[in-house]
Design a protein around this motif. Sequence first.
Motif, PDB file in Angstrom:
ATOM      1  N   GLU A 167       4.431   4.627   4.314  1.00 50.76           N
ATOM      2  CA  GLU A 167       4.104   5.786   5.144  1.00 50.76           C
ATOM      3  C   GLU A 167       2.895   5.490   6.022  1.00 50.76           C
ATOM      4  N   LEU A 168       2.955   5.995   7.257  1.00 54.11           N
ATOM      5  CA  LEU A 168       1.927   5.760   8.258  1.00 54.11           C
ATOM      6  C   LEU A 168       1.520   7.085   8.876  1.00 54.11           C
ATOM      7  N   ALA A 169       0.220   7.310   9.015  1.00 52.56           N
ATOM      8  CA  ALA A 169      -0.284   8.531   9.643  1.00 52.56           C
ATOM      9  C   ALA A 169      -1.408   8.186  10.604  1.00 52.56           C
ATOM     10  N   ARG A 170      -1.499   8.951  11.664  1.00 50.10           N
ATOM     11  CA  ARG A 170      -2.581   8.785  12.633  1.00 50.10           C
ATOM     12  C   ARG A 170      -3.640   9.843  12.343  1.00 50.10           C
ATOM     13  N   LEU A 171      -4.880   9.382  12.149  1.00 50.05           N
ATOM     14  CA  LEU A 171      -5.992  10.287  11.886  1.00 50.05           C
ATOM     15  C   LEU A 171      -6.549  10.834  13.194  1.00 50.05           C
ATOM     16  N   GLU A 187       1.761  17.275   8.521  1.00 45.37           N
ATOM     17  CA  GLU A 187       3.038  16.575   8.717  1.00 45.37           C
ATOM     18  C   GLU A 187       3.184  15.999  10.125  1.00 45.37           C
ATOM     19  N   THR A 188       2.594  16.651  11.116  1.00 45.18           N
ATOM     20  CA  THR A 188       2.728  16.172  12.488  1.00 45.18           C
ATOM     21  C   THR A 188       1.954  14.876  12.724  1.00 45.18           C
ATOM     22  N   MET A 189       1.077  14.507  11.825  1.00 43.81           N
ATOM     23  CA  MET A 189       0.272  13.303  11.994  1.00 43.81           C
ATOM     24  C   MET A 189       0.972  12.060  11.456  1.00 43.81           C
ATOM     25  N   PHE A 190       2.051  12.243  10.688  1.00 43.84           N
ATOM     26  CA  PHE A 190       2.801  11.100  10.191  1.00 43.84           C
ATOM     27  C   PHE A 190       3.626  10.511  11.319  1.00 43.84           C
ATOM     28  N   ILE A 191       3.658   9.195  11.389  1.00 44.46           N
ATOM     29  CA  ILE A 191       4.392   8.497  12.443  1.00 44.46           C
ATOM     30  C   ILE A 191       5.707   8.019  11.854  1.00 44.46           C
ATOM     31  N   PRO A 203       0.842  -1.198   0.000  1.00 43.33           N
ATOM     32  CA  PRO A 203       0.000   0.000   0.000  1.00 43.33           C
ATOM     33  C   PRO A 203       0.878   1.250   0.000  1.00 43.33           C
ATOM     34  N   SER A 204       0.308   2.348  -0.450  1.00 49.41           N
ATOM     35  CA  SER A 204       1.046   3.608  -0.492  1.00 49.41           C
ATOM     36  C   SER A 204       0.935   4.381   0.820  1.00 49.41           C
ATOM     37  N   LEU A 205      -0.095   4.077   1.599  1.00 50.52           N
ATOM     38  CA  LEU A 205      -0.350   4.811   2.834  1.00 50.52           C
ATOM     39  C   LEU A 205      -1.151   3.933   3.780  1.00 50.52           C
ATOM     40  N   VAL A 206      -0.803   3.984   5.060  1.00 48.77           N
ATOM     41  CA  VAL A 206      -1.577   3.309   6.098  1.00 48.77           C
ATOM     42  C   VAL A 206      -2.035   4.373   7.086  1.00 48.77           C
ATOM     43  N   VAL A 221     -12.871   0.054  13.302  1.00 50.33           N
ATOM     44  CA  VAL A 221     -11.749  -0.233  12.409  1.00 50.33           C
ATOM     45  C   VAL A 221     -10.587   0.631  12.892  1.00 50.33           C
ATOM     46  N   MET A 222      -9.494  -0.007  13.292  1.00 53.91           N
ATOM     47  CA  MET A 222      -8.367   0.722  13.859  1.00 53.91           C
ATOM     48  C   MET A 222      -7.331   1.143  12.830  1.00 53.91           C
ATOM     49  N   CYS A 223      -7.247   0.440  11.716  1.00 52.88           N
ATOM     50  CA  CYS A 223      -6.284   0.828  10.697  1.00 52.88           C
ATOM     51  C   CYS A 223      -6.800   0.445   9.312  1.00 52.88           C
ATOM     52  N   VAL A 224      -6.352   1.222   8.340  1.00 56.48           N
ATOM     53  CA  VAL A 224      -6.743   0.988   6.950  1.00 56.48           C
ATOM     54  C   VAL A 224      -5.557   1.328   6.057  1.00 56.48           C
ATOM     55  N   ALA A 225      -5.341   0.514   5.037  1.00 51.32           N
ATOM     56  CA  ALA A 225      -4.268   0.738   4.070  1.00 51.32           C
ATOM     57  C   ALA A 225      -4.896   1.148   2.751  1.00 51.32           C
TER      58      ALA A 225
END
Length: 119
Positions: A62-66, A103-107, A35-38, A83-87
């Motif tokens: 790349e991983l980000a927290r919503l 940018e601060t939401m990316f882990i 995946p391109s983003l999680v 649903v805790m995570c989605v790709a």
Amino acid sequence: MDNYVIRMLGLAHRAGKTVFGTALVRDAVRGHKKPSLVLLASDASENTKKRISDSCTFYGVELARLDISGEELAKVLGKASDVMCVAVTDESMANAMKEKIDETMFIKADNGESAGGRA
């Protein structure tokens, strides 16, 4: 982040370009077509956050927290339970979302290196 990311996530899901659930997301990250983003829900447990973060770091996704809960994320995807995570597997949709995510939401990895061992 505005509702644009949520709308794009719903569109990606309707197009069949998402994978959700911790185990399935980890499998997708480890798979041939990554995946391109999680995205993680804001109320994901520390264990879920660590598992997904380690896998994404190790495999370069790349991983980000919503800033929405697992319940709200489930509603976006039309699911009954949290649903805790989605790709997001579509690169162009993921790139459109990345532009709108703060940018601060990316882990990132804590030490800047990939996770060691088996992810």
